[in-house]
Design a protein around this motif. Structure first.
Motif, PDB file in Angstrom:
ATOM      1  N   GLN A  88       0.833  -1.197   0.000  1.00 20.86           N
ATOM      2  CA  GLN A  88       0.000   0.000   0.000  1.00 20.86           C
ATOM      3  C   GLN A  88       0.874   1.255   0.000  1.00 20.86           C
ATOM      4  O   GLN A  88       0.600   2.216  -0.717  1.00 20.86           O
ATOM      5  CB  GLN A  88      -0.902   0.026   1.240  1.00 20.86           C
ATOM      6  CG  GLN A  88      -2.176  -0.767   1.130  1.00 20.86           C
ATOM      7  CD  GLN A  88      -3.013  -0.636   2.388  1.00 20.86           C
ATOM      8  OE1 GLN A  88      -2.609  -1.108   3.460  1.00 20.86           O
ATOM      9  NE2 GLN A  88      -4.161  -0.015   2.276  1.00 20.86           N
ATOM     10  N   ILE A  89       1.911   1.224   0.815  1.00 20.65           N
ATOM     11  CA  ILE A  89       2.788   2.388   0.928  1.00 20.65           C
ATOM     12  C   ILE A  89       3.492   2.664  -0.393  1.00 20.65           C
ATOM     13  O   ILE A  89       3.632   3.820  -0.820  1.00 20.65           O
ATOM     14  CB  ILE A  89       3.813   2.145   2.061  1.00 20.65           C
ATOM     15  CG1 ILE A  89       3.090   2.100   3.411  1.00 20.65           C
ATOM     16  CG2 ILE A  89       4.896   3.218   2.058  1.00 20.65           C
ATOM     17  CD1 ILE A  89       3.950   1.562   4.529  1.00 20.65           C
ATOM     18  N   SER A  90       3.918   1.619  -1.070  1.00 16.21           N
ATOM     19  CA  SER A  90       4.656   1.790  -2.315  1.00 16.21           C
ATOM     20  C   SER A  90       3.754   2.017  -3.524  1.00 16.21           C
ATOM     21  O   SER A  90       4.246   2.252  -4.624  1.00 16.21           O
ATOM     22  CB  SER A  90       5.534   0.554  -2.571  1.00 16.21           C
ATOM     23  OG  SER A  90       6.448   0.373  -1.508  1.00 16.21           O
ATOM     24  N   GLY A  91       2.445   1.911  -3.328  1.00 12.90           N
ATOM     25  CA  GLY A  91       1.535   2.097  -4.447  1.00 12.90           C
ATOM     26  C   GLY A  91       1.485   0.914  -5.384  1.00 12.90           C
ATOM     27  O   GLY A  91       1.062   1.047  -6.535  1.00 12.90           O
ATOM     28  N   GLY A  92       1.916  -0.272  -4.906  1.00  9.48           N
ATOM     29  CA  GLY A  92       1.903  -1.461  -5.747  1.00  9.48           C
ATOM     30  C   GLY A  92       0.552  -2.154  -5.712  1.00  9.48           C
ATOM     31  O   GLY A  92      -0.398  -1.687  -5.078  1.00  9.48           O
ATOM     32  N   PRO A  93       0.438  -3.291  -6.416  1.00  6.78           N
ATOM     33  CA  PRO A  93      -0.815  -4.049  -6.416  1.00  6.78           C
ATOM     34  C   PRO A  93      -1.169  -4.503  -5.005  1.00  6.78           C
ATOM     35  O   PRO A  93      -0.297  -4.920  -4.235  1.00  6.78           O
ATOM     36  CB  PRO A  93      -0.513  -5.245  -7.324  1.00  6.78           C
ATOM     37  CG  PRO A  93       0.671  -4.823  -8.143  1.00  6.78           C
ATOM     38  CD  PRO A  93       1.468  -3.902  -7.277  1.00  6.78           C
ATOM     39  N   VAL A  94      -2.457  -4.432  -4.682  1.00 10.37           N
ATOM     40  CA  VAL A  94      -2.938  -4.794  -3.349  1.00 10.37           C
ATOM     41  C   VAL A  94      -3.960  -5.907  -3.484  1.00 10.37           C
ATOM     42  O   VAL A  94      -4.896  -5.807  -4.284  1.00 10.37           O
ATOM     43  CB  VAL A  94      -3.567  -3.567  -2.650  1.00 10.37           C
ATOM     44  CG1 VAL A  94      -4.296  -3.985  -1.384  1.00 10.37           C
ATOM     45  CG2 VAL A  94      -2.492  -2.540  -2.316  1.00 10.37           C
ATOM     46  N   ASP A  95      -3.780  -7.000  -2.719  1.00  2.00           N
ATOM     47  CA  ASP A  95      -4.782  -8.057  -2.694  1.00  2.00           C
ATOM     48  C   ASP A  95      -5.084  -8.415  -1.244  1.00  2.00           C
ATOM     49  O   ASP A  95      -4.753  -7.650  -0.326  1.00  2.00           O
ATOM     50  CB  ASP A  95      -4.328  -9.273  -3.517  1.00  2.00           C
ATOM     51  CG  ASP A  95      -3.046  -9.916  -2.984  1.00  2.00           C
ATOM     52  OD1 ASP A  95      -2.670  -9.663  -1.811  1.00  2.00           O
ATOM     53  OD2 ASP A  95      -2.404 -10.680  -3.731  1.00  2.00           O
ATOM     54  N   HIS A  96      -5.706  -9.575  -1.035  1.00  6.74           N
ATOM     55  CA  HIS A  96      -6.159  -9.949   0.308  1.00  6.74           C
ATOM     56  C   HIS A  96      -5.009 -10.031   1.300  1.00  6.74           C
ATOM     57  O   HIS A  96      -5.215  -9.885   2.512  1.00  6.74           O
ATOM     58  CB  HIS A  96      -6.902 -11.287   0.251  1.00  6.74           C
ATOM     59  CG  HIS A  96      -6.033 -12.439  -0.126  1.00  6.74           C
ATOM     60  ND1 HIS A  96      -5.659 -12.726  -1.426  1.00  6.74           N
ATOM     61  CD2 HIS A  96      -5.441 -13.392   0.640  1.00  6.74           C
ATOM     62  CE1 HIS A  96      -4.886 -13.793  -1.444  1.00  6.74           C
ATOM     63  NE2 HIS A  96      -4.736 -14.223  -0.203  1.00  6.74           N
ATOM     64  N   ARG A  97      -3.795 -10.246   0.834  1.00  3.45           N
ATOM     65  CA  ARG A  97      -2.658 -10.376   1.755  1.00  3.45           C
ATOM     66  C   ARG A  97      -2.268  -9.044   2.377  1.00  3.45           C
ATOM     67  O   ARG A  97      -1.605  -9.017   3.417  1.00  3.45           O
ATOM     68  CB  ARG A  97      -1.482 -11.016   1.022  1.00  3.45           C
ATOM     69  CG  ARG A  97      -1.757 -12.471   0.611  1.00  3.45           C
ATOM     70  CD  ARG A  97      -0.725 -13.023  -0.320  1.00  3.45           C
ATOM     71  NE  ARG A  97      -0.722 -12.316  -1.604  1.00  3.45           N
ATOM     72  CZ  ARG A  97       0.075 -12.608  -2.627  1.00  3.45           C
ATOM     73  NH1 ARG A  97       0.939 -13.614  -2.508  1.00  3.45           N
ATOM     74  NH2 ARG A  97       0.013 -11.920  -3.745  1.00  3.45           N
ATOM     75  N   SER A  98      -2.716  -7.948   1.783  1.00  2.00           N
ATOM     76  CA  SER A  98      -2.529  -6.650   2.427  1.00  2.00           C
ATOM     77  C   SER A  98      -3.363  -6.564   3.706  1.00  2.00           C
ATOM     78  O   SER A  98      -2.905  -6.043   4.732  1.00  2.00           O
ATOM     79  CB  SER A  98      -2.924  -5.525   1.466  1.00  2.00           C
ATOM     80  OG  SER A  98      -2.798  -4.268   2.086  1.00  2.00           O
ATOM     81  N   ASP A  99      -4.592  -7.094   3.671  1.00  2.97           N
ATOM     82  CA  ASP A  99      -5.410  -7.153   4.886  1.00  2.97           C
ATOM     83  C   ASP A  99      -4.744  -8.014   5.955  1.00  2.97           C
ATOM     84  O   ASP A  99      -4.820  -7.709   7.153  1.00  2.97           O
ATOM     85  CB  ASP A  99      -6.787  -7.730   4.569  1.00  2.97           C
ATOM     86  CG  ASP A  99      -7.731  -6.718   3.935  1.00  2.97           C
ATOM     87  OD1 ASP A  99      -7.399  -5.523   3.924  1.00  2.97           O
ATOM     88  OD2 ASP A  99      -8.809  -7.143   3.462  1.00  2.97           O
ATOM     89  N   LEU A 100      -4.084  -9.104   5.526  1.00  2.00           N
ATOM     90  CA  LEU A 100      -3.409  -9.956   6.510  1.00  2.00           C
ATOM     91  C   LEU A 100      -2.281  -9.199   7.195  1.00  2.00           C
ATOM     92  O   LEU A 100      -2.055  -9.337   8.403  1.00  2.00           O
ATOM     93  CB  LEU A 100      -2.877 -11.222   5.829  1.00  2.00           C
ATOM     94  CG  LEU A 100      -3.917 -12.158   5.213  1.00  2.00           C
ATOM     95  CD1 LEU A 100      -3.230 -13.402   4.634  1.00  2.00           C
ATOM     96  CD2 LEU A 100      -4.971 -12.559   6.235  1.00  2.00           C
ATOM     97  N   TYR A 101      -1.551  -8.373   6.431  1.00  2.00           N
ATOM     98  CA  TYR A 101      -0.494  -7.564   7.040  1.00  2.00           C
ATOM     99  C   TYR A 101      -1.097  -6.599   8.066  1.00  2.00           C
ATOM    100  O   TYR A 101      -0.588  -6.467   9.191  1.00  2.00           O
ATOM    101  CB  TYR A 101       0.256  -6.782   5.964  1.00  2.00           C
ATOM    102  CG  TYR A 101       1.422  -5.971   6.506  1.00  2.00           C
ATOM    103  CD1 TYR A 101       2.711  -6.497   6.542  1.00  2.00           C
ATOM    104  CD2 TYR A 101       1.233  -4.679   6.995  1.00  2.00           C
ATOM    105  CE1 TYR A 101       3.777  -5.764   7.055  1.00  2.00           C
ATOM    106  CE2 TYR A 101       2.285  -3.942   7.507  1.00  2.00           C
ATOM    107  CZ  TYR A 101       3.557  -4.494   7.527  1.00  2.00           C
ATOM    108  OH  TYR A 101       4.609  -3.748   8.043  1.00  2.00           O
ATOM    109  N   SER A 102      -2.170  -5.905   7.672  1.00  2.00           N
ATOM    110  CA  SER A 102      -2.798  -4.958   8.595  1.00  2.00           C
ATOM    111  C   SER A 102      -3.295  -5.666   9.843  1.00  2.00           C
ATOM    112  O   SER A 102      -3.168  -5.141  10.961  1.00  2.00           O
ATOM    113  CB  SER A 102      -3.955  -4.235   7.894  1.00  2.00           C
ATOM    114  OG  SER A 102      -3.491  -3.483   6.800  1.00  2.00           O
ATOM    115  N   LEU A 103      -3.864  -6.866   9.677  1.00  2.00           N
ATOM    116  CA  LEU A 103      -4.295  -7.629  10.848  1.00  2.00           C
ATOM    117  C   LEU A 103      -3.104  -7.977  11.723  1.00  2.00           C
ATOM    118  O   LEU A 103      -3.201  -7.938  12.959  1.00  2.00           O
ATOM    119  CB  LEU A 103      -5.021  -8.896  10.401  1.00  2.00           C
ATOM    120  CG  LEU A 103      -5.440  -9.848  11.527  1.00  2.00           C
ATOM    121  CD1 LEU A 103      -6.353  -9.150  12.521  1.00  2.00           C
ATOM    122  CD2 LEU A 103      -6.123 -11.089  10.955  1.00  2.00           C
TER     123      LEU A 103
END
Length: 652
Positions: A192-207
């Motif tokens: 998210q920070i780098s502006g790259g592709p975001v999928d469900h694993r971004s939510d896992l990082y936030s969790l």
């Protein structure tokens, strides 16, 4: 001029329970259905807001309505309605009673939460994300303020205002172009920070960031400069959790650190994988730390970050200075996030029935119980957590004794109607029912239901849960007429308060179908089972465990009607699905095969039945042939075990 407090001629606005810079949330009544709801309204824009900003904000609001309404899961806030009135967008949601994780940490004096609570929250959020991600939806803004824990222990994800549907890139680009931050710095993934592709694993990082914080008392990169926070997420390995809190289980630490991997491919595959790993990390409860450990410094170099991060502020992380406007009294709230604040004390002050100062319960004599020392209350909370742990291990006899002892002690120091006392009564009843001590369980459930009715009101979710368990215990004792009457009353309340498709309403409809069968009303029972099975298939999916429990009751109904060939096909469908979903040796899967074998015997196909019993014995490790497998609750491990409640077929 019309009544400005009556929205669209239906929603009676009563009082503001949350307010932010761009909107407010009201406690309201849906006068068409007679249920309490929360209404979130977007304020009209002021002259200082440019058109692009307002356009995107309105689209975010619409997005929240569309996405949340498409998600039907116990762990996600229910959206009832959406519309526009006199230029104001509004969103009608279920009214939640509880606090978000940020408020829980603040109420805990900025200490981390008890370990058993952290693991329970992790499991429930992972369950909700399994459903969310299967629908192709990425939340994109998971943080403590967006995760609610209700008074009954249920955890819900809120605020899908910047969620992205799979493949919806155009909307994401428009949001980013406005300079409106896509997420909160303390919980943003590196991609998210780098502006790259975001999928469900971004939510896992936030969790992972959220779990890190509620487990240790601070987010993984707890820095005042938003730039340093973002660099930390992108470049700096997080400090191991057990460096800050040694009693955390190693398996839990490893799961969270894997969630915080810098590259998505190094994280758990999906939320279901995470859920399995978290389940193995259930600990015995331990005390919280007196103070957080120091945090690792940011990476010494600061490579260039996207331009949209320049104007970011850190916002309020969950643990930190508690500002007056952030303090939220217990009570009904909507799923609020970001800058949303609680109302003033004057707006929410109301007496709590049957309670004394500081939440102490008023004994029947009218004398307020003497306040208990904090150490004693903490010790009781630990004993309560330990009893829950015994239940999770299947040690129900020990759990029942432990919960009963805690309930008696809490009644002595807090009073019979204190919420904690009533919670222990409920848990004692639950554990007793798992051991077959139904008369004792009934007594505990009756006390919990009566107390919660006095303290919380007749339509509170906790009250309804206790009344439904009372009905279940009555049915187990053969008091089917009383059980049916109570199920009917609870269903009426759940439908009015929560809606016909809420998971708890569906569970009650399922139990009512079972009670109809036991009352000798097979046609009504069969139709009711078909209706709730269709609703669960639509909302949860055709192979969700609760849907399969309904299909099993449909099969039982066919058997009661003498339609044995159809019943056999239905039982086989459930058995095959449970083998796929739960595994061939799961108690529910074994019980379904047992149902199939009994149906074969009823059809006179004894050779096939004997062969199936032989295979069942092998699956059970030679444990024998005809015994039921503990289906839908006699051996299941989760709190939904009663939905199929030994209602399978009352056959040969």
């Amino acid at each position: 001029m019309g009544d400005t407090r009556l929205l669209q001629g239906r929603y009676r606005l009563e009082e503001v329970i949350g307010r932010g810079g761009m909107g407010e949330v009201w406690r309201a009544t849906d006068e068409a259905l007679g249920r309490r709801v929360a209404v979130k309204r977007l304020k009209p824009p002021g002259p200082r807001h440019d058109r692009d900003f307002v356009t995107v904000l309105r689209e975010r609001f619409r997005r929240e309505a569309r996405v949340a309404a498409a998600l039907q899961h116990r762990g996600i806030t229910v959206v009832h309605d959406f519309g526009e009135s006199e230029g104001q967008l509004y969103l009608v949601m279920e009214l939640l009673e509880g606090r978000n994780l940020s408020q829980l940490l603040e109420a805990n004096a900025q200490h981390p939460l008890p370990v058993h609570d952290v693991v329970d929250i992790a499991e429930q959020v992972a369950d909700a994300l399994v459903h969310t991600h299967r629908q192709g939806i990425v939340h994109r803004d998971l943080k403590p303020a967006n995760i609610m824990r209700l008074d009954d222990g249920t955890v819900k994800i809120c605020d899908f205002g910047i969620a992205r549907l799979g493949g919806d890139i155009g909307f994401t680009s428009r949001l980013t172009g406005t300079g409106i931050a896509m997420g909160t710095p303390h919980y943003m993934s590196p991609e998210q920070i780098s502006g790259g592709p975001v999928d469900h694993r971004s939510d896992l990082y936030s969790l992972g960031c959220v779990l890190y914080e509620i487990a240790t008392g601070a987010p993984p990169f707890d820095l005042d400069d938003p730039w340093a926070i973002l660099v930390g997420h992108r470049d700096t390995p997080p400090e191991p959790l057990r460096n800050r809190r040694a009693e955390l289980p190693e398996s839990f630490e490893r799961a969270v650190l894997d969630l915080l991997a810098k590259t998505p491919d190094d994280r758990p595959t999906d939320a279901a994988d995470l859920r399995r790993r978290i389940t193995g990390a259930r600990p015995a409860p331990t005390a919280v730390l007196d103070a957080p450990f120091p945090l690792a410094p940011a990476h010494p170099t600061a490579p260039r970050l996207p331009s949209w991060t320049r104007g970011m502020t850190t916002g309020h992380k969950a643990v930190g200075a508690v500002l007056p406007h952030m303090i939220s009294p217990p009570g009904p709230v909507a799923g609020l996030t970001g800058e949303w604040t609680a109302p003033t004390a004057a707006a929410t002050s109301a007496p709590v029935p049957s309670t004394g100062p500081r939440g102490t319960a008023r004994p029947p004599s009218g004398r307020v119980a003497d306040p208990a020392p904090p150490q004693a209350l903490a010790h009781l909370a630990d004993r309560h957590g330990a009893a829950l742990g015994l239940g999770r291990l299947g040690r129900w006899e020990e759990a029942a004794e432990a919960h009963g002892a805690v309930a008696d002690e809490r009644e002595r120091v807090l009073g019979p109607d204190h919420r904690d006392t009533l919670t222990s009564r409920y848990e004692a009843g639950y554990a007793l029912s798992r051991t077959g001590r139904d008369a004792e369980a009934l007594r505990q459930f009756v006390r919990a239901a009566e107390g919660r009715t006095r303290v919380l009101g007749p339509d509170h979710p906790g009250t309804l849960a206790a009344r439904e368990e009372t009905a279940y215990a009555l049915g187990r004792l053969g008091r089917h007429v009383e059980a049916h009457g109570l199920y009917t009353a609870v269903l009426d309340s759940r439908t009015r308060v929560m809606g016909a498709d809420h998971p708890d309403t569906l569970r009650c409809r399922h139990d009512l179908a079972i009670s109809l069968g036991r009352l000798g009303r097979p046609e009504e029972a069969y139709r009711a089972a078909c209706d709730v099975a269709a609703a669960r298939a639509r909302l949860l999916g055709p192979e969700h465990p609760e849907t399969l429990a309904c299909y099993r009751e449909v099969a039982a109904g066919l058997g009661r009607l003498g339609r044995w060939t159809e019943a056999l096909a239905a039982y086989r469908h459930v058995a095959e699905a449970r083998d796929r979903v739960l595994g061939a040796t799961h108690p529910d899967a074994l019980a379904s095969r047992d149902d199939e074998a009994r149906c074969l015997r009823r059809l006179g196909r004894h050779t096939e039945a004997v062969e199936l019993y032989r295979r069942l014995a092998e699956r059970r490790g030679g444990g024998g042939g005809r015994g039921g497998g503990g289906s839908d609750g006699q051996g299941g491990g989760d709190r939904t075990w009663r939905t199929g409640a030994d209602a399978c077929y009352e056959g040969p």
